[in-house]
Design an enzyme around this catalytic site. Structure first.
Site, PDB file in Angstrom:
ATOM      1  N   GLN A 325       9.851  -9.310   6.975  1.00 27.12           N
ATOM      2  CA  GLN A 325       8.442  -9.451   6.589  1.00 27.12           C
ATOM      3  C   GLN A 325       7.558  -9.609   7.823  1.00 27.12           C
ATOM      4  OE1 GLN A 325      11.026 -11.283   5.365  1.00 27.12           O
ATOM      5  NE2 GLN A 325      10.614 -11.997   3.273  1.00 27.12           N
ATOM      6  N   GLN A 347       8.196  -3.637   6.760  1.00 27.52           N
ATOM      7  CA  GLN A 347       8.223  -4.416   5.524  1.00 27.52           C
ATOM      8  C   GLN A 347       6.946  -5.244   5.401  1.00 27.52           C
ATOM      9  OE1 GLN A 347      11.851  -6.586   4.844  1.00 27.52           O
ATOM     10  NE2 GLN A 347      11.007  -7.781   3.158  1.00 27.52           N
ATOM     11  N   ASP A 348       6.319  -5.180   4.205  1.00 30.06           N
ATOM     12  CA  ASP A 348       5.131  -5.997   3.906  1.00 30.06           C
ATOM     13  C   ASP A 348       3.939  -5.665   4.809  1.00 30.06           C
ATOM     14  OD1 ASP A 348       6.811  -7.148   2.099  1.00 30.06           O
ATOM     15  OD2 ASP A 348       6.714  -9.164   2.893  1.00 30.06           O
ATOM     16  N   ASP A 369       8.433  -2.732   0.186  1.00 30.44           N
ATOM     17  CA  ASP A 369       7.305  -3.464  -0.420  1.00 30.44           C
ATOM     18  C   ASP A 369       6.071  -3.444   0.470  1.00 30.44           C
ATOM     19  OD1 ASP A 369       9.320  -4.125  -2.233  1.00 30.44           O
ATOM     20  OD2 ASP A 369       9.657  -6.090  -1.359  1.00 30.44           O
ATOM     21  N   ARG A 440       8.609  -1.703  -7.196  1.00 32.46           N
ATOM     22  CA  ARG A 440       9.555  -2.614  -7.838  1.00 32.46           C
ATOM     23  C   ARG A 440       8.811  -3.885  -8.234  1.00 32.46           C
ATOM     24  NH1 ARG A 440      13.775  -5.525  -3.796  1.00 32.46           N
ATOM     25  NH2 ARG A 440      12.384  -6.075  -2.072  1.00 32.46           N
TER      26      ARG A 440
END
Length: 534
Positions: A325, A347-348, A369, A440
């Protein structure tokens, strides 16, 4: 005896007529639809609600006041820990997040209480949506605090002391949302017009702001020729909020790489930052969870000031995929806009945290994500670029975090292009064996819609991927409408109860003028937008 019965019958008849034809008194009658059974916590609601609160107005106000009370309790408890010396640093970071988010919630709840304390039989669509947005953000802020504690192993004494207040906070916030939505249904009056506004001729240029009210304009240039040499200095000099938008404080940031962590607080409203273009004005950082930051604090650029606008800027988090993250931008600013901007990370990448947001003509890069959060956010005419993740990872474009069905939040991805970066492309379009999915479900009521988008062949034919087993598959809301491209074929899509292929009428609910009521506030930004499907 006959006279008394006749008189009683007459009085009863008159009383019934009086209640039926008096809207203000009729609203005091308890209704099955406004009882605690409509909430997620009926028993807690029943034991908390005094019997003398009979009208939906008074019940709603009571629970929002209780929400404010528990928020103040949480704020005071968290504040008390900063005087202790034996708390692990990772826990202190989470406590700092929770403290800041609780402070925001105190403001939001106070604003809602002030708005509904005066009894009224009517509420405009705009006012109702505004207040629901604030209550939705209160729950989002609280959930972010809870998520932070899940990232670390908090000091045991903190877990014990905060456990009950945090649990009660969740209950009061969700009950307040339930009651407010019932109150809103009973009192709201529709807008007189639902006219779509087009802004074809209003643009923001690289170094100027056209058709926008400006109170002050300053220049950031590291060579010293401007008003400031850093972005943070220019932000600090911006005036604190005045409560109304009489114009923007505009910060023009000349081309260059700015290795700064910028945080625009709630007090800095109606602030606009304009750069020299994507790839030219770059704000860069490399904080990550692996290096000890919370996801919330890993952001290179963070904003909570209402009415924020960014134009022609690249935002980066260069930590890399191995650091997990690592947020480039965290946005918790209501009525905020990013136009002609680029968000670059893995990520993120983009934390669309809360409240109403609009992204236009933006590039968004990432892996896992990489668009996440619980804002009511519309992405219009954006380019979404999944890139090469770590070994044994798959790509998920979004992870939307709606935790309650009464929150007016979700992601609307509209007329966007979803294609692989060159590093992911691979020979013969096999995308290096990496599976990429549209979404998701991060939280139980996750909501995301893809409509009128070009979806290339990198998207797996099932389209959507589970978070864990069957979590949220019946309660989420995922939908597709009129998409095109090799990855848009729906014959092999998931068959979850919460997945839908929708028509234009349903898709229209997730457009600018309905989903974020952007036609009421986007015009003052000067950013072009498409309000409805037609």
């Amino acid at each position: 005896m006959k006279t008394s019965t006749t008189l009683y019958t007459f009085v009863s008849f008159i009383t019934i007529l009086f209640f039926l034809f008096s809207p203000s008194l009729a609203s005091l009658l308890p209704s099955p639809n406004t009882t605690c059974n409509i909430t997620p916590y009926p028993s807690f609601c029943t034991t908390s609600l005094p019997p003398n609160y009979l009208s939906i107005h008074d019940q709603t106000l009571f629970f929002i006041q209780q929400s404010l009370s528990i928020t103040n309790t949480i704020f005071q408890l968290i504040s008390s820990y900063f005087n202790q010396s034996n708390i692990p640093y990772s826990t202190l970071l989470v406590l700092q997040d929770c403290l800041n988010l609780s402070e925001l919630n105190i403001d939001f709840l106070s604003n809602v209480i002030q708005a509904i304390e005066i009894k009224t039989n009517t509420m405009s669509t705009n006012q109702g949506y505004d207040l629901q947005t604030l209550l939705s953000a209160v729950l989002t802020n609280h959930q972010t605090c809870l998520d932070g504690f899940n990232e670390v192993n908090p000091y045991p004494n903190i877990s014990t002391t905060l456990s009950n207040p945090l649990s009660d906070g969740t209950k009061f916030y969700r009950i307040s949302l339930s009651f407010f939505n019932q109150y809103r249904v009973n009192t709201v009056v529709a807008r007189l017009t639902e006219k779509a506004i087009t802004m074809n001729n209003r643009k923001l240029l690289q170094t100027s702001v056209d058709n926008v009210m400006v109170t002050e304009r300053v220049i950031v240039n590291p060579d010293g020729s401007g008003d400031f040499v850093t972005i943070n200095e220019a932000v600090d000099a911006a005036p604190n909020k005045t409560g109304t938008n009489n114009g923007y404080y505009v910060i023009y940031v000349v081309a260059g790489i700015y290795n700064e962590y910028v945080s625009i607080s709630k007090s800095k409203e109606n602030l606009m930052i304009v750069g020299d273009g994507i790839g030219r004005t770059v704000i860069s950082g490399n904080r990550s969870v692996v290096d000890g930051w919370t996801t919330f604090q890993s952001a290179t650029f963070a904003v909570t000031g209402k009415g924020f606008v960014a134009v022609n800027i690249t935002f980066q988090n260069t930590a890399g995929s191995s650091k997990h993250q690592a947020v480039a931008v965290r946005n918790g600013a209501d009525m905020s806009v990013f136009y002609n901007c680029s968000f670059e990370g893995y990520q993120d990448t983009l934390y669309a945290h809360s409240l109403r947001q609009f992204y236009k003509n933006c590039n968004i890069y990432g892996t896992v994500d990489f668009i996440f959060g619980n804002a009511a956010a519309i992405f219009q005419n954006c380019n979404i670029y999944p890139r090469l993740p770590m070994q044994n990872q798959f790509n998920a474009i979004t992870a939307q975090g709606r935790t309650d069905p009464n929150q007016n939040t979700g992601f609307s991805i509209w007329n966007c292009y979803i294609v692989a970066t060159s590093e992911l492309g691979g020979a013969n379009n096999n995308y290096n064996g990496i599976k990429t999915y549209l979404v998701r479900p991060w939280k139980e009521y996750s909501r995301t819609i893809y409509m009128q988008c070009f979806i290339d062949g990198l998207i797996d034919s099932k389209g959507w991927i589970e978070w864990l087993d069957d979590f949220a598959l019946n309660t989420l809301y995922y939908a597709e409408f009129a998409n095109w491209g090799q990855g848009s074929y729906t014959s092999n899509r998931v068959t979850w109860k919460g997945y839908h292929q929708i028509d234009g009428k349903n898709a229209d609910e997730f457009t600018v003028y309905k989903f974020i009521q952007g036609d009421m506030w986007l015009p003052m930004t000067g950013v072009p937008f498409r309000a409805g499907l037609q």
